[in-house]
Design a protein around this motif. Structure first.
Motif, short mmCIF file in Angstrom:
data_model
loop_
_atom_site.label_atom_id
_atom_site.label_comp_id
_atom_site.label_asym_id
_atom_site.label_seq_id
_atom_site.Cartn_x
_atom_site.Cartn_y
_atom_site.Cartn_z
N ASP A 219 0.78 -1.37 0.01
CA ASP A 219 -0.12 0.03 0.18
C ASP A 219 0.84 1.29 0.05
O ASP A 219 0.18 2.42 0.01
CB ASP A 219 -0.96 0.00 1.22
CG ASP A 219 -2.01 -1.07 1.28
OD1 ASP A 219 -2.39 -1.39 0.01
OD2 ASP A 219 -2.18 -1.72 2.13
N THR A 220 2.02 1.12 -0.14
CA THR A 220 3.11 2.38 -0.32
C THR A 220 2.47 3.29 -1.33
O THR A 220 2.13 2.61 -2.35
CB THR A 220 4.55 1.99 -0.56
OG1 THR A 220 4.89 0.97 0.47
CG2 THR A 220 5.37 3.22 -0.26
N ASP A 221 2.59 4.59 -1.33
CA ASP A 221 2.21 5.45 -2.44
C ASP A 221 2.59 5.16 -3.52
O ASP A 221 3.94 5.19 -3.68
CB ASP A 221 2.44 6.82 -1.79
CG ASP A 221 1.62 8.00 -2.71
OD1 ASP A 221 1.26 7.56 -3.88
OD2 ASP A 221 1.55 9.07 -2.38
N TYR A 222 1.75 4.63 -4.41
CA TYR A 222 2.18 3.88 -5.77
C TYR A 222 2.63 5.27 -6.83
O TYR A 222 3.84 5.08 -7.16
CB TYR A 222 0.99 3.34 -6.62
CG TYR A 222 1.62 2.58 -7.72
CD1 TYR A 222 2.31 1.35 -7.76
CD2 TYR A 222 1.34 3.26 -9.06
CE1 TYR A 222 2.81 0.80 -8.89
CE2 TYR A 222 1.62 2.78 -10.27
CZ TYR A 222 2.48 1.39 -10.03
OH TYR A 222 2.71 0.69 -11.31
N GLN A 223 1.85 6.17 -6.82
CA GLN A 223 2.37 7.29 -7.78
C GLN A 223 3.65 8.12 -7.52
O GLN A 223 4.54 8.22 -8.26
CB GLN A 223 0.96 8.36 -7.73
CG GLN A 223 -0.15 8.06 -8.49
CD GLN A 223 0.05 7.23 -9.76
OE1 GLN A 223 1.06 7.37 -10.65
NE2 GLN A 223 -0.85 6.42 -10.41
N ALA A 224 3.85 8.24 -6.12
CA ALA A 224 4.86 8.85 -5.65
C ALA A 224 6.19 8.09 -5.97
O ALA A 224 7.38 8.45 -6.35
CB ALA A 224 4.66 9.33 -4.08
N ALA A 225 6.13 6.70 -5.66
CA ALA A 225 7.13 5.66 -5.87
C ALA A 225 7.43 5.73 -7.26
O ALA A 225 8.73 5.87 -7.46
CB ALA A 225 6.93 4.52 -5.32
N GLN A 227 6.99 7.89 -9.60
CA GLN A 227 7.56 9.39 -10.00
C GLN A 227 8.96 9.46 -9.51
O GLN A 227 10.03 9.82 -10.17
CB GLN A 227 6.66 10.35 -9.44
CG GLN A 227 6.83 11.68 -9.87
CD GLN A 227 6.40 11.97 -11.23
OE1 GLN A 227 5.52 11.19 -11.80
NE2 GLN A 227 7.46 12.20 -12.22
N ARG A 228 9.31 8.98 -8.33
CA ARG A 228 10.62 8.99 -7.70
C ARG A 228 11.52 7.93 -8.59
O ARG A 228 12.89 8.55 -9.01
CB ARG A 228 10.64 8.34 -6.38
CG ARG A 228 11.87 8.83 -5.37
CD ARG A 228 11.76 8.57 -3.86
NE ARG A 228 11.39 7.18 -3.81
CZ ARG A 228 10.26 6.95 -3.11
NH1 ARG A 228 9.37 7.86 -2.72
NH2 ARG A 228 9.93 5.59 -2.85
N HIS A 250 8.75 -0.16 -6.59
CA HIS A 250 7.61 -0.20 -5.67
C HIS A 250 7.27 -1.78 -5.45
O HIS A 250 7.46 -2.57 -6.08
CB HIS A 250 6.36 0.28 -6.40
CG HIS A 250 5.20 0.41 -5.43
ND1 HIS A 250 4.14 -0.54 -5.02
CD2 HIS A 250 4.56 1.37 -4.60
CE1 HIS A 250 3.33 -0.18 -4.12
NE2 HIS A 250 3.51 1.01 -3.91
#
Ligand SMILES: [Zn+2]
Ligand SMILES: [Zn+2]
Ligand SMILES: [Zn+2]
Length: 343
Positions: A219-225, A227-228, A250
């Motif tokens: 459930d780690t923030d997918y979009q942010a991961a 993007q990084r 991710h």
């Protein structure tokens, strides 16, 4: 992949539509898992009683499928083509060629998932739990399309593959641009099928906690991961823990990458065993022996490729960590099969 033979004794391939020796028209029957003649009188066929076979409508009309349907269902789609929700506009000849490439890869994926006895049904038959494929263009290849950018991915039971992934030149350019060592249609499909089965795995309490231990929090923030990952590139030293740099983006991408590599391994090992190059892999045995069998075989594959001036067939390293994750994929598949058998 297993081996196939024509009634005349000549070898056939999973993609064959006719025998090079006797000229018989042949196709793949998904129910018996065998290549059968279209209108022969094959006495050994389990389905003889039901009559002869015809190609699927997509084979008859567009020559993109070699799977069979019983002759009394002439004009119908085969079990494999029923998984399609969208195909590209066929007014362009190159789209038919791309579609054919897609079908070849998709049929191989379905063959492996079915032979592993994973629970699998098309989404038209079961909209709740089924799988569907969108194989579509965007404005980059066809200006009249509504969408400017369709990315390959998985969402809510649908695997989307951009039609340009079936275009050799476009795919190779993308591979170089993304700095990847491997990019194929089959690889995409196997990866995305991992996301489809991920929901089943996470639904199981014991598998869910092991997933978290090996891959991290799904459930780690997918979009942010993501993007990084695209902005900064993979973390240094990723190859010590991951099968590919993308896997480090991710936890669910790590899972899908491992899933696809597990399918690469068992399909290729089955093929090598069918040609009597190696002993048949025993998927019930400890995973260590399968991993070692694969390491030995992939070195040979790479050396053979180098001998004829081609790039490595399997440009990846399975280290200790990755081996544990792959073993978990194997255990998850076993659990999913058991569950589907008794539910
Ligand atoms: Zn033949
Ligand atoms: Zn078909
Ligand atoms: Zn993915």
């Amino acid at each position: 992949m297993r081996r196939f033979w024509c009634d005349c004794g000549h070898p056939l391939f999973f993609e064959s539509t006719s025998c090079n020796n006797c000229g018989a028209q042949v196709g793949y029957d998904p129910r018996s898992g065998d290549m059968l003649p279209l209108r022969g009188n094959r006495t050994s066929s389990l389905f003889q009683a039901q009559g002869d076979f015809d190609w699927c409508a997509n084979g008859q009309n567009h020559a993109v499928c070699n799977w069979l349907v019983p002759a009394d269902q002439k004009g119908n789609l085969c079990e494999g083509c029923r998984f399609n929700r969208t195909i590209p506009w066929l007014g362009k000849e190159e789209n038919i060629q791309r579609w054919k490439g897609f079908e070849v890869a998709k049929k191989r994926l379905l063959y492996t998932l079915t032979s592993l006895q994973l629970p699998l049904v098309d989404g038209s038959t079961d909209p709740e739990r089924g799988l569907l494929f969108d194989f579509i263009e965007d404005q980059r290849s066809n200006p009249v399309m509504l969408e400017s950018f369709v990315s390959t991915g998985y969402l809510s039971g649908v695997i989307t593959i951009n039609a340009m992934e079936a275009d050799d030149l476009a795919r190779e350019q993308e591979r170089v641009r993304m700095n990847e060592s491997y990019r194929t249609l089959l690889g995409h499909l196997r990866h995305e099928s991992g996301h489809f089965f991920q929901a089943y795995v996470l639904h199981d309490e014991a598998l869910n906690s092991e997933f978290r231990r090996l891959f991290g929090d799904p459930d780690t923030d997918y979009q942010a991961a993501l993007q990084r990952h695209y902005d900064l590139g993979p973390a240094e030293g990723w190859s010590n823990y991951y099968i590919s740099s993308y896997a480090s983006a991710h936890p669910v991408e790590d899972w899908a990458e491992c899933w696809s590599h597990y399918l690469h391994m068992i399909d290729t090992l089955e093929t090598a065993a069918a040609y009597r190059m190696i002993e048949s892999p025993d998927l019930q045995r400890d995973f260590r022996s399968i991993a070692n069998q694969w390491r030995n075989l992939s070195v040979v594959m790479n050396e053979l490729n180098r001998s004829i001036g081609l790039a490595d067939a399997y440009p990846f390293v399975i280290n200790e960590w990755v081996e544990q994750k792959l073993a978990f994929v194997g255990r998850s598949i076993e659990e999913l099969c058991l569950k589907s058998r008794y539910s």
